[in-house]
Design an enzyme around this catalytic site. Structure first.
Site, PDB file in Angstrom:
ATOM      1  N   GLY A  48      10.003 -39.855  18.040  1.00 53.82           N
ATOM      2  CA  GLY A  48       9.384 -38.714  18.171  1.00 53.82           C
ATOM      3  C   GLY A  48       9.162 -38.190  19.416  1.00 53.82           C
ATOM      4  N   LEU A  49       9.937 -37.103  19.892  1.00 50.77           N
ATOM      5  CA  LEU A  49       9.862 -36.487  21.386  1.00 50.77           C
ATOM      6  C   LEU A  49       9.268 -35.337  21.396  1.00 50.77           C
ATOM      7  CD1 LEU A  49      12.879 -38.143  22.791  1.00 50.77           C
ATOM      8  CD2 LEU A  49      10.706 -38.847  22.947  1.00 50.77           C
ATOM      9  N   LYS A  73     -11.388 -41.422  15.527  1.00 48.45           N
ATOM     10  CA  LYS A  73     -10.671 -40.190  15.958  1.00 48.45           C
ATOM     11  C   LYS A  73     -11.049 -38.637  15.074  1.00 48.45           C
ATOM     12  CE  LYS A  73      -8.262 -37.044  18.034  1.00 48.45           C
ATOM     13  NZ  LYS A  73      -6.742 -36.978  17.667  1.00 48.45           N
ATOM     14  N   HIS A  78     -33.598 -38.411 -14.720  1.00 47.60           N
ATOM     15  CA  HIS A  78     -33.286 -39.126 -13.479  1.00 47.60           C
ATOM     16  C   HIS A  78     -33.909 -40.233 -12.879  1.00 47.60           C
ATOM     17  CE1 HIS A  78     -29.068 -36.872 -13.757  1.00 47.60           C
ATOM     18  NE2 HIS A  78     -29.899 -35.756 -13.543  1.00 47.60           N
ATOM     19  N   LYS A 108      -6.477 -27.698  11.574  1.00 47.73           N
ATOM     20  CA  LYS A 108      -5.419 -28.583  11.292  1.00 47.73           C
ATOM     21  C   LYS A 108      -5.978 -29.649  10.178  1.00 47.73           C
ATOM     22  CE  LYS A 108      -2.384 -28.200  15.183  1.00 47.73           C
ATOM     23  NZ  LYS A 108      -1.501 -29.029  16.285  1.00 47.73           N
ATOM     24  N   GLY A 158       4.930 -36.885  22.071  1.00 48.14           N
ATOM     25  CA  GLY A 158       5.571 -38.024  22.110  1.00 48.14           C
ATOM     26  C   GLY A 158       6.384 -37.783  23.616  1.00 48.14           C
ATOM     27  N   GLY A 172      -6.438 -35.950  23.566  1.00 46.62           N
ATOM     28  CA  GLY A 172      -6.137 -35.527  24.888  1.00 46.62           C
ATOM     29  C   GLY A 172      -5.306 -34.441  25.087  1.00 46.62           C
ATOM     30  N   HIS A 183     -14.435 -38.160  16.089  1.00 45.04           N
ATOM     31  CA  HIS A 183     -14.435 -37.325  17.252  1.00 45.04           C
ATOM     32  C   HIS A 183     -13.931 -35.753  17.244  1.00 45.04           C
ATOM     33  CE1 HIS A 183     -11.711 -35.682  20.674  1.00 45.04           C
ATOM     34  NE2 HIS A 183     -12.248 -36.363  21.356  1.00 45.04           N
TER      35      HIS A 183
END
Length: 518
Positions: free
Chosen positions: A22-23, A218, A489, A296, A27, A147, A221
């Site tokens: 994966g570049l 993460k 309840h 995202k 990557g 990052g 984060h």
């Protein structure tokens, strides 16, 4: 944490130390980071242009005669170029692409003691499922990376989790490529020169725990990141609308704030964005950017997880809602023509300088609460899932490399070093003192913005979180009475052991109380 030395035999090695699949942006930069730190990397990507690009960049940047990056045309060729047992790193989109690659590696002959590391933005539960799914075929390990592209290239924050033995095999690699900080000051030690990585300081990586724990940390984060960004944007909005300041003036204010307790990467880049002019019109770029925020999903995942485990993370959740509300652009434009608000005059009782100071303090206090919510969520989730999370170490690895890196995290590190069982950051003596000192301006800033009709949902929710947390008695007593009335309840009594449950028979005229036997 010590920084390891790079492999000494790399120039003479015929086979590669690490396989990489994966570049894309992340990557490619992780591969070059590995190469800078002395690792020879065999690479594969379905897109030949990405392979060509990294080979060209390696040739341009390397300071040794032999290539540091070896291109492979198939999964089989990738494995053939690697030293055994194999270490293979994936940087592919989360979801089905991860499993697609894993299945191809199995077909290519990956072995049971080979390690496959997912560094994508995977949902933590997917990592747990994959570790079980591929057990016996290879060792599935996960590492969350923060990052962005620059961090990946010159030092990210890495959050690894999975099999402890696998960690012993890749720990030195991660420590080499991670961002570094001065252990005394907590400030990043940075170098952005290819071929000259930072080798001093504490690496921003630590073993988080069982598989999935790293991606969960993460995820939180990113939830804190959502909140931090929204808080900065609300301060900007108040200065822009309430104080009629130009983007350049706000940028200057943020640069001044960045010299003190608000020092952070997000404040730094906010100033850069506000100072940027549009290449086409020459206007301030921020004024021509459409006010519809994208996302995202990681902030949403954090909000959902907080709801699932019952952790109050309202500032993080409000930041997610703020992005959602921004997407209703057409409706907001229409509403602005029909729904009235107050006349805006934020300097009627306070000077412009006073309002800016109030905003500074409000941003700082709100930021403390956002981080408190994030760490509280991790603490509750750890108990839920049987993890042992070291919050001092987590705060340490966020001090550099990641998006929320800030000098502020040094104080969080110290808080958990002083008390590893700290229930909430708000109970740490340092943060108690900070909130007590700055909260008056926090309240003034939110009150002024509210009176002026300028929305500040994240700041307001942070203050509500603080006031609710410090309140010994909340109106949940009435709420429990309501629940007992319509749903039987039950409720606990303040004058009885909490384990005993009671119910009022509301439909009877005398309304007797009964104790519920369990």
């Amino acid at each position: 944490m010590s920084v390891p030395t790079s492999p000494s035999s790399i120039d003479n090695a015929e086979q590669c130390d690490i396989g990489f699949i994966g570049l894309g942006v992340m990557g490619k930069n992780l591969v070059l980071n590995l190469a800078d730190n002395g690792y020879k990397v065999a690479c594969f990507d379905l897109d030949q242009t990405k392979i060509d690009a990294i080979l060209a960049q390696d040739e341009e940047e390397r300071m040794v005669d032999k290539p540091r990056v070896v291109a492979c045309r198939s999964y089989t060729e990738l494995l053939a170029n690697l030293k055994a047992p194999h270490t293979i790193i994936l940087s592919v989109p989360a979801g089905k692409p991860v499993d697609h690659v894993c299945h191809h590696l199995i077909d290519a002959g990956v072995q049971a003691d080979d390690i496959v590391v997912d560094t994508g933005n995977s949902l933590w539960t997917d990592s747990v499922a994959r570790e079980k799914k591929y057990r016996g075929k290879f060792v599935f390990f996960s590492t969350a990376v923060s990052g962005g592209e620059v961090g990946a290239r010159f030092g990210p924050s890495l959050m690894p989790s999975g099999d402890p033995y696998a960690w012993t095999r890749i720990e030195s690699i991660w420590q080499a490529i991670a961002a570094k900080v001065d252990p005394e000051t907590g400030k990043p030690i940075e170098s952005y020169e290819p071929g000259k990585p930072v080798t001093e300081g504490e690496p921003c990586t630590t073993y988080i725990g069982p598989v999935g724990a790293g991606h969960y940390v993460k995820m939180v984060h990113n939830g804190i990141e959502y909140a931090d960004m929204q808080l900065i944007c609300e301060a900007y909005h108040i200065m822009r609308v309430g104080l009629k300041m130009t983007p350049a003036e706000i940028a200057a204010t943020y640069r001044e704030w960045n010299q003190g307790i608000l020092n952070s990467y997000l404040i730094e880049i906010s100033a850069e964005v506000l100072d940027q002019h549009d290449p086409e019109s020459g206007a301030a770029l921020v004024d021509v950017i459409m006010d519809k925020a994208g996302q995202k999903g990681t902030g949403l995942w954090t909000a959902v997880s907080a709801l699932e485990v019952g952790s109050p993370a309202q500032t993080i959740t409000q930041a997610v809602f703020a992005r959602s509300l921004s997407s209703f652009k057409d409706e907001r434009v229409m509403a602005s023509q029909h729904l009235s608000g107050p006349a805006i005059n934020m300097t009627q009782s306070d000077s412009k300088e006073d309002v800016i100071k109030q905003l500074h303090d409000a941003l700082y206090c709100s930021k403390i609460c956002a981080y408190a919510q994030g760490f509280q969520l991790m603490s509750i989730a750890a108990k839920e899932h049987g993890w042992t999370l070291d919050f001092a170490e987590i705060a340490k690895i966020w001090r550099a490399g990641c998006i929320i890196r800030a000098v502020f995290l040094q104080s969080i590190t110290k808080a958990y070093e002083n008390n590893e069982h700290l229930a909430n950051l708000l109970l740490d003596p340092f943060f108690i003192e900070q909130i007590n000192h700055y909260q008056a301006n926090w309240r003034r800033a939110i009150a002024s913005a509210t009176i002026a009709g300028i929305p500040c949902p994240a700041m307001s929710s942070a203050l509500s979180y603080y006031d609710s947390y410090r309140c010994a008695v909340l109106p949940a007593n009435l709420l429990q009475g309501q629940r007992d009335f319509f749903g039987a309840h039950t409720f606990s009594r303040t004058d009885k052991p909490e384990g005993k449950k009671f119910h009022i028979e509301w439909n009877k005229p005398e309304r007797p109380q009964v104790q519920i036997k369990k």
